[in-house]
Design a protein around this motif. Structure first.
Motif, mmCIF file in Angstrom:
data_model
loop_
_atom_site.group_PDB
_atom_site.id
_atom_site.type_symbol
_atom_site.label_atom_id
_atom_site.label_comp_id
_atom_site.label_asym_id
_atom_site.label_seq_id
_atom_site.Cartn_x
_atom_site.Cartn_y
_atom_site.Cartn_z
ATOM 1 N N TYR A 178 -0.181 20.911 -7.312
ATOM 2 C CA TYR A 178 -0.164 19.313 -7.092
ATOM 3 C C TYR A 178 -0.562 19.060 -5.649
ATOM 4 O O TYR A 178 0.518 18.212 -5.316
ATOM 5 C CB TYR A 178 0.947 18.911 -7.631
ATOM 6 N N VAL A 179 -1.465 19.200 -5.096
ATOM 7 C CA VAL A 179 -1.705 18.672 -3.754
ATOM 8 C C VAL A 179 -3.525 18.193 -3.641
ATOM 9 O O VAL A 179 -4.283 18.911 -4.139
ATOM 10 C CB VAL A 179 -1.705 19.756 -2.556
ATOM 11 N N TYR A 180 -3.483 16.840 -3.358
ATOM 12 C CA TYR A 180 -4.830 16.227 -3.608
ATOM 13 C C TYR A 180 -5.308 15.854 -2.262
ATOM 14 O O TYR A 180 -4.701 15.493 -1.299
ATOM 15 C CB TYR A 180 -4.673 15.176 -4.396
ATOM 16 N N PRO A 181 -6.759 15.877 -2.072
ATOM 17 C CA PRO A 181 -7.456 15.434 -0.843
ATOM 18 C C PRO A 181 -7.295 13.700 -0.668
ATOM 19 O O PRO A 181 -7.461 13.051 -1.765
ATOM 20 C CB PRO A 181 -8.700 15.901 -0.871
ATOM 21 N N VAL A 182 -6.949 13.452 0.358
ATOM 22 C CA VAL A 182 -7.065 11.892 0.661
ATOM 23 C C VAL A 182 -7.672 11.647 1.940
ATOM 24 O O VAL A 182 -7.647 11.945 2.951
ATOM 25 C CB VAL A 182 -5.480 11.688 0.960
ATOM 26 N N ALA A 183 -8.281 10.321 1.776
ATOM 27 C CA ALA A 183 -8.982 9.660 3.001
ATOM 28 C C ALA A 183 -8.093 8.390 3.318
ATOM 29 O O ALA A 183 -7.672 7.998 2.519
ATOM 30 C CB ALA A 183 -10.474 9.281 2.593
ATOM 31 N N ILE A 184 -8.417 8.338 4.885
ATOM 32 C CA ILE A 184 -7.473 7.321 5.270
ATOM 33 C C ILE A 184 -8.399 6.579 6.155
ATOM 34 O O ILE A 184 -9.258 6.789 6.972
ATOM 35 C CB ILE A 184 -6.483 7.917 6.257
ATOM 36 N N GLU A 185 -8.485 5.392 5.898
ATOM 37 C CA GLU A 185 -9.414 4.315 6.652
ATOM 38 C C GLU A 185 -8.560 3.199 7.380
ATOM 39 O O GLU A 185 -7.744 2.801 6.347
ATOM 40 C CB GLU A 185 -10.467 3.985 5.770
ATOM 41 N N PRO A 186 -8.716 2.653 8.603
ATOM 42 C CA PRO A 186 -7.877 1.338 8.652
ATOM 43 C C PRO A 186 -8.791 -0.010 8.122
ATOM 44 O O PRO A 186 -9.992 0.055 8.016
ATOM 45 C CB PRO A 186 -8.265 1.555 10.248
ATOM 46 N N ASP A 187 -7.778 -0.757 7.865
ATOM 47 C CA ASP A 187 -8.326 -1.853 7.134
ATOM 48 C C ASP A 187 -8.479 -3.073 8.215
ATOM 49 O O ASP A 187 -8.054 -2.645 9.250
ATOM 50 C CB ASP A 187 -7.347 -2.381 6.117
ATOM 51 N N GLU A 188 -8.841 -4.324 7.746
ATOM 52 C CA GLU A 188 -9.151 -5.182 8.676
ATOM 53 C C GLU A 188 -7.874 -6.082 9.433
ATOM 54 O O GLU A 188 -7.949 -6.566 10.379
ATOM 55 C CB GLU A 188 -10.064 -6.515 8.182
ATOM 56 N N ASP A 189 -6.829 -5.664 8.891
ATOM 57 C CA ASP A 189 -5.312 -6.069 9.497
ATOM 58 C C ASP A 189 -4.946 -5.010 10.288
ATOM 59 O O ASP A 189 -3.816 -5.008 10.836
ATOM 60 C CB ASP A 189 -4.548 -6.340 8.293
ATOM 61 N N GLY A 190 -5.464 -3.921 10.486
ATOM 62 C CA GLY A 190 -4.919 -2.739 11.321
ATOM 63 C C GLY A 190 -4.165 -1.830 10.746
ATOM 64 O O GLY A 190 -3.344 -0.852 11.197
ATOM 65 N N ARG A 191 -3.994 -1.900 9.282
ATOM 66 C CA ARG A 191 -3.103 -0.877 8.610
ATOM 67 C C ARG A 191 -3.950 0.081 8.062
ATOM 68 O O ARG A 191 -5.289 0.369 8.317
ATOM 69 C CB ARG A 191 -2.538 -1.635 7.317
ATOM 70 N N HIS A 192 -3.406 1.374 7.703
ATOM 71 C CA HIS A 192 -4.177 2.306 7.248
ATOM 72 C C HIS A 192 -4.037 2.560 5.841
ATOM 73 O O HIS A 192 -2.946 2.671 5.242
ATOM 74 C CB HIS A 192 -3.674 3.499 7.943
ATOM 75 N N VAL A 193 -5.258 2.717 5.328
ATOM 76 C CA VAL A 193 -5.459 2.565 3.655
ATOM 77 C C VAL A 193 -5.907 4.199 3.296
ATOM 78 O O VAL A 193 -6.756 4.612 3.747
ATOM 79 C CB VAL A 193 -6.427 1.616 3.048
ATOM 80 N N ALA A 194 -4.951 4.405 2.567
ATOM 81 C CA ALA A 194 -5.226 6.070 1.879
ATOM 82 C C ALA A 194 -5.548 5.974 0.431
ATOM 83 O O ALA A 194 -4.975 5.155 -0.311
ATOM 84 C CB ALA A 194 -4.003 6.735 1.920
ATOM 85 N N VAL A 195 -6.879 6.546 0.063
ATOM 86 C CA VAL A 195 -7.159 6.706 -1.171
ATOM 87 C C VAL A 195 -7.384 8.260 -1.568
ATOM 88 O O VAL A 195 -7.937 9.078 -0.862
ATOM 89 C CB VAL A 195 -8.555 5.895 -1.164
ATOM 90 N N ALA A 196 -6.779 8.659 -2.771
ATOM 91 C CA ALA A 196 -7.231 9.898 -3.203
ATOM 92 C C ALA A 196 -8.257 10.056 -4.121
ATOM 93 O O ALA A 196 -8.676 9.350 -4.744
ATOM 94 C CB ALA A 196 -6.094 10.153 -4.241
ATOM 95 N N THR A 197 -9.108 11.100 -3.333
ATOM 96 C CA THR A 197 -10.529 11.171 -4.066
ATOM 97 C C THR A 197 -10.573 11.631 -5.441
ATOM 98 O O THR A 197 -11.342 11.033 -6.194
ATOM 99 C CB THR A 197 -11.133 12.628 -3.364
ATOM 100 N N ASP A 198 -9.812 12.370 -5.901
ATOM 101 C CA ASP A 198 -9.536 12.728 -7.222
ATOM 102 C C ASP A 198 -9.053 11.973 -8.237
ATOM 103 O O ASP A 198 -8.924 11.888 -9.480
ATOM 104 C CB ASP A 198 -9.017 14.245 -7.273
ATOM 105 N N VAL A 199 -7.904 11.022 -7.760
ATOM 106 C CA VAL A 199 -7.010 10.075 -8.413
ATOM 107 C C VAL A 199 -7.376 8.811 -7.964
ATOM 108 O O VAL A 199 -6.520 8.219 -7.101
ATOM 109 C CB VAL A 199 -5.515 10.649 -8.304
ATOM 110 N N PRO A 200 -8.267 8.052 -8.339
ATOM 111 C CA PRO A 200 -8.512 6.826 -7.778
ATOM 112 C C PRO A 200 -7.509 5.824 -8.076
ATOM 113 O O PRO A 200 -7.740 4.686 -7.297
ATOM 114 C CB PRO A 200 -9.966 6.253 -8.470
#
Length: 145
Positions: A3-25
């Motif tokens: 139970y370990v999933y790949p996650v991408a992190i991108e900065p948003d327009e407010d300077g926060r970091h948004v994490a999205v799980a590739t396999d669990v949208p």
């Protein structure tokens, strides 16, 4: 299953970091920095996967992390409860049948499989054991792939 999933992190327009799980949208988290976003993602993954189980959906198998992605584990107790639910479904064992095998009440089994209930991990491990399953725990350093 791991139970370990790949996650991408991108900065948003407010300077926060948004994490999205590739396999669990359905699992999305954010934080003031990458570490906070990763910590929040562990909880978001657990909640999203619990939703899959409650809806009777198959849990997605984790894919390999791509360059720049992080591997984020589901919280250990939630992962154990998910594994128990999957094992019960695969073995065709109901709450009542598992309760009988464990010599506990059906209500106790409901708590064992409830991802929001703060069960003891050893109780979930015992339930997995009567289904012929085990639990493996490992540590990992959180770095991008």
């Amino acid at each position: 299953m791991r139970y370990v999933y790949p996650v991408a992190i991108e900065p948003d327009e407010d300077g926060r970091h948004v994490a999205v799980a590739t396999d669990v949208p359905e699992a999305i988290a954010d934080g003031a920095n990458q570490q906070e976003a990763l910590k929040e993602m562990s909880e978001a993954l657990g909640a999203a996967l619990a939703g899959y189980v409650l809806e009777g959906k198959e849990l997605p198998r984790p894919s390999k992390a791509k360059r720049g992605q992080y591997l984020v584990p589901v919280a250990p107790l939630v992962a154990a409860k998910l594994a128990l639910r999957v094992a019960m479904r695969e073995e065709g064992v109901s709450n009542v049948a598992l309760a009988s095998r464990l010599r506990v009440s059906e209500a106790a089994v409901r708590r064992l499989v409830d991802p929001d209930h703060a069960s003891r991990l050893d109780g979930v491990v015992a339930a997995l054991s009567v289904l012929g399953r085990g639990l493996i725990i490992e540590d990992q350093k959180q770095v991008a792939a």
